[in-house]
Scaffold this active site. Structure first.
Site, PDB file in Angstrom:
ATOM      1  N   SER A 108    -103.331  28.875 -76.101  1.00  0.00           N
ATOM      2  CA  SER A 108    -103.172  27.719 -75.023  1.00  0.00           C
ATOM      3  C   SER A 108    -104.473  27.062 -74.935  1.00  0.00           C
ATOM      4  O   SER A 108    -104.836  26.201 -75.619  1.00  0.00           O
ATOM      5  CB  SER A 108    -102.984  28.865 -73.641  1.00  0.00           C
ATOM      6  OG  SER A 108    -102.975  27.895 -72.430  1.00  0.00           O
ATOM      7  N   ASP A 249    -102.229  20.720 -71.843  1.00  0.00           N
ATOM      8  CA  ASP A 249    -102.887  21.747 -72.629  1.00  0.00           C
ATOM      9  C   ASP A 249    -102.219  21.848 -73.942  1.00  0.00           C
ATOM     10  O   ASP A 249    -101.180  21.255 -74.173  1.00  0.00           O
ATOM     11  CB  ASP A 249    -103.383  22.988 -71.750  1.00  0.00           C
ATOM     12  CG  ASP A 249    -102.177  23.889 -71.744  1.00  0.00           C
ATOM     13  OD1 ASP A 249    -100.911  23.217 -71.660  1.00  0.00           O
ATOM     14  OD2 ASP A 249    -102.175  25.004 -71.578  1.00  0.00           O
ATOM     15  N   ASP A 251    -100.508  23.821 -75.243  1.00  0.00           N
ATOM     16  CA  ASP A 251     -99.096  24.531 -75.371  1.00  0.00           C
ATOM     17  C   ASP A 251     -98.250  24.013 -74.429  1.00  0.00           C
ATOM     18  O   ASP A 251     -97.306  24.619 -73.908  1.00  0.00           O
ATOM     19  CB  ASP A 251     -99.083  26.085 -75.424  1.00  0.00           C
ATOM     20  CG  ASP A 251     -99.514  26.554 -74.181  1.00  0.00           C
ATOM     21  OD1 ASP A 251    -100.361  26.215 -73.588  1.00  0.00           O
ATOM     22  OD2 ASP A 251     -99.091  27.620 -74.140  1.00  0.00           O
ATOM     23  N   ASP A 253     -98.028  24.046 -70.850  1.00  0.00           N
ATOM     24  CA  ASP A 253     -97.437  24.805 -69.872  1.00  0.00           C
ATOM     25  C   ASP A 253     -98.454  24.385 -68.671  1.00  0.00           C
ATOM     26  O   ASP A 253     -98.203  24.691 -67.415  1.00  0.00           O
ATOM     27  CB  ASP A 253     -97.490  26.019 -70.044  1.00  0.00           C
ATOM     28  CG  ASP A 253     -98.659  26.759 -70.391  1.00  0.00           C
ATOM     29  OD1 ASP A 253    -100.063  26.119 -70.595  1.00  0.00           O
ATOM     30  OD2 ASP A 253     -99.033  28.207 -70.076  1.00  0.00           O
TER      31      ASP A 253
END
Length: 469
Positions: A108, A249, A251, A253
């Protein structure tokens, strides 16, 4: 087990080559595969559950994807490989394929030297504490190989299904958004978000100017989309005359917003704007009280947005899984976290930057206001965050002393002990808790002024030091 590997509620993370190696990854993937088998009823048929595997763009991703696949197939799980994708795409793919679970290979917002495995249950939601503990036990036990090896298939349509699902949300007036022809500046930090975010925005009629849209995992800056990391995006907004800047970011999310003047407004407004977009639109069927769920460290701007439309606010411990479970349990309309994570159960109960972007544009199109005008129309607060070192020995005992000292120092505050200690007043709060992802104590305060918020954090730090001494 590697002592410095961070084992959290829904997965494990560590520094690549030090804490997290292909051998460690295979061990944990094998444990998750055994966990997934325990949740299926096909043992007698000799076939294992399927597990969806996706990853962000980090350079260690391909090696770890191979290690995950080896671990899963060794215990009889079939692998559905969906490649480099947003984490919410993995969650949705688990639901689509009726899989036994999923593994998202991503650290992340953590720095480039980190990577992680995030474990997703068969419902598309990250594992909770009891489920995560079971995987940990299986990882310690080791073993578990089966006679039949699982097979590997690919799914190249996962992102397309995800974006189609976003565009079909009833909360979006897609034609109204397209008519506005928004100019959007996009920064995807060279993670997994460049192509899907550009695709979504262009399908919504936006003119996109981007930086860092490559998916090579070579982050040009600290990857967390917080204001101090968004200077290049702010400059791009000003240079291009964009209506809004959007950062995600690695990833995809979490989403952060830069207004049309080039000012990063803070991640908490992402959820506040999404709430306004959903609650201010057509009301869903039913006349019950509407509920918004957020965690204990989420800004008061979110409470203000929810209460403007008569919704109740329920707060949970920090961690996406806690918010997701509460959203499902309470049949909440929307929820999320103050880090830019919007969770809209009309699609799924997971943080989703494409959903957040679409709801932001829906709000701008409906209200006809600039981002800066939306911010200035709401009460203003300032959040101050700090960290303190957390020792490994007697850590919880030491924290209890900090909590007791804070309650004695602020006897008039309302108290919430779901996750560490949160002290609240009508227009400010202080939250002190151990991090889920790093060996530190987090101190977060919010107040109408930066000075007032800093005073709360400074007092918390002082008492942390007093307790440790």
């Amino acid at each position: 087990m590697t002592d410095t590997l961070m084992v959290g509620v829904s997965g494990v993370r560590g520094i690549v080559g030090k804490d997290l190696t292909p051998e460690v990854v295979t061990r944990w993937a094998r444990a998750f595969g055994r966990f997934a088998r325990e949740g299926t009823r096909d043992e007698g048929r000799g076939t294992g559950p399927s597990v969806v595997v996706g990853r962000d763009a980090r350079t260690s991703g391909p090696a770890f994807a191979a290690a995950v696949t080896a671990g899963l197939t060794s215990v009889g799980c079939d692998v559905i490989d969906i490649g480099v994708v947003p984490t919410p795409t993995v969650q949705l793919a688990v639901e689509h394929h009726h899989a036994g679970g999923g593994i998202a290979i991503t650290a992340s917002h953590n720095p480039i030297e980190w990577n992680a495995l995030k474990f997703i249950g068969s419902d598309g939601i990250f594992l909770d504490g009891a489920e995560g503990k079971r995987v940990q036990i299986l990882a310690v036990e080791g073993g578990g190989g089966r006679g039949r090896a699982g097979k590997v298939t690919t799914d190249e349509e996962a992102i397309a299904r995800h974006l189609d699902g976003v565009l079909e949300l009833a909360a979006l007036d897609v034609e109204r958004i397209r008519q506005r022809r928004f100019s959007v500046a996009l920064d995807a930090v060279r993670g997994a978000g460049g192509p899907p975010m550009r695709d979504l925005l262009e399908r919504l009629g936006c003119r996109v100017t981007g930086i860092n849209l490559e998916t090579d995992g070579r982050f040009p800056r600290a990857p967390e989309p917080i204001p101090e990391n968004l200077g290049d995006l702010a400059a791009l907004v000003r240079r291009s005359g964009a209506d809004v800047g959007i950062a995600v970011d690695p990833d995809v999310d979490r989403l952060a917003i830069v207004d049309e003047t080039g000012t990063a407004i803070g991640e908490d407004y992402t959820l506040a704007f999404a709430i306004r977009a959903v609650l201010g639109g057509k009301r869903e069927a039913g006349n019950g009280k509407r509920v918004v769920v957020c965690n204990l460290s989420t800004s008061l701007v979110v409470e203000d947005a929810a209460r403007e439309f008569g919704a109740d606010v329920v707060r949970t411990p920090v961690g996406e899984v806690h918010v997701a479970r509460a959203i499902v349990r309470l049949a909440a309309v929307i929820g999320g976290e103050g880090n830019g994570g919007v969770m809209y159960p009309a699609l799924h109960a997971g943080r989703d930057a494409p959903v957040a972007a679409a709801l932001l544009l829906a709000l701008l199109a409906r209200d006809g206001k600039r981002v800066s005008e939306l911010v200035s129309a709401a009460p203003r607060y300032v959040i101050v965050k700090a960290k303190a070192e957390r020792g490994t020995r007697n850590a919880e005992q030491g924290l209890e002393g900090v909590y007791a000292a804070l309650r004695t120092r602020f006897p008039e505050a309302s108290v919430d002990t779901q996750d560490g200690l949160r002290l609240a007043w009508h227009d400010r709060w202080l939250h002190v808790r151990p991090s889920n992802t790093e060996p530190i104590i987090r101190l977060i305060a919010e107040a109408p002024t930066g000075a007032a918020a800093r005073d709360l954090v400074d007092e918390g730090r002082r008492l942390c030091g007093a307790s440790a001494s």
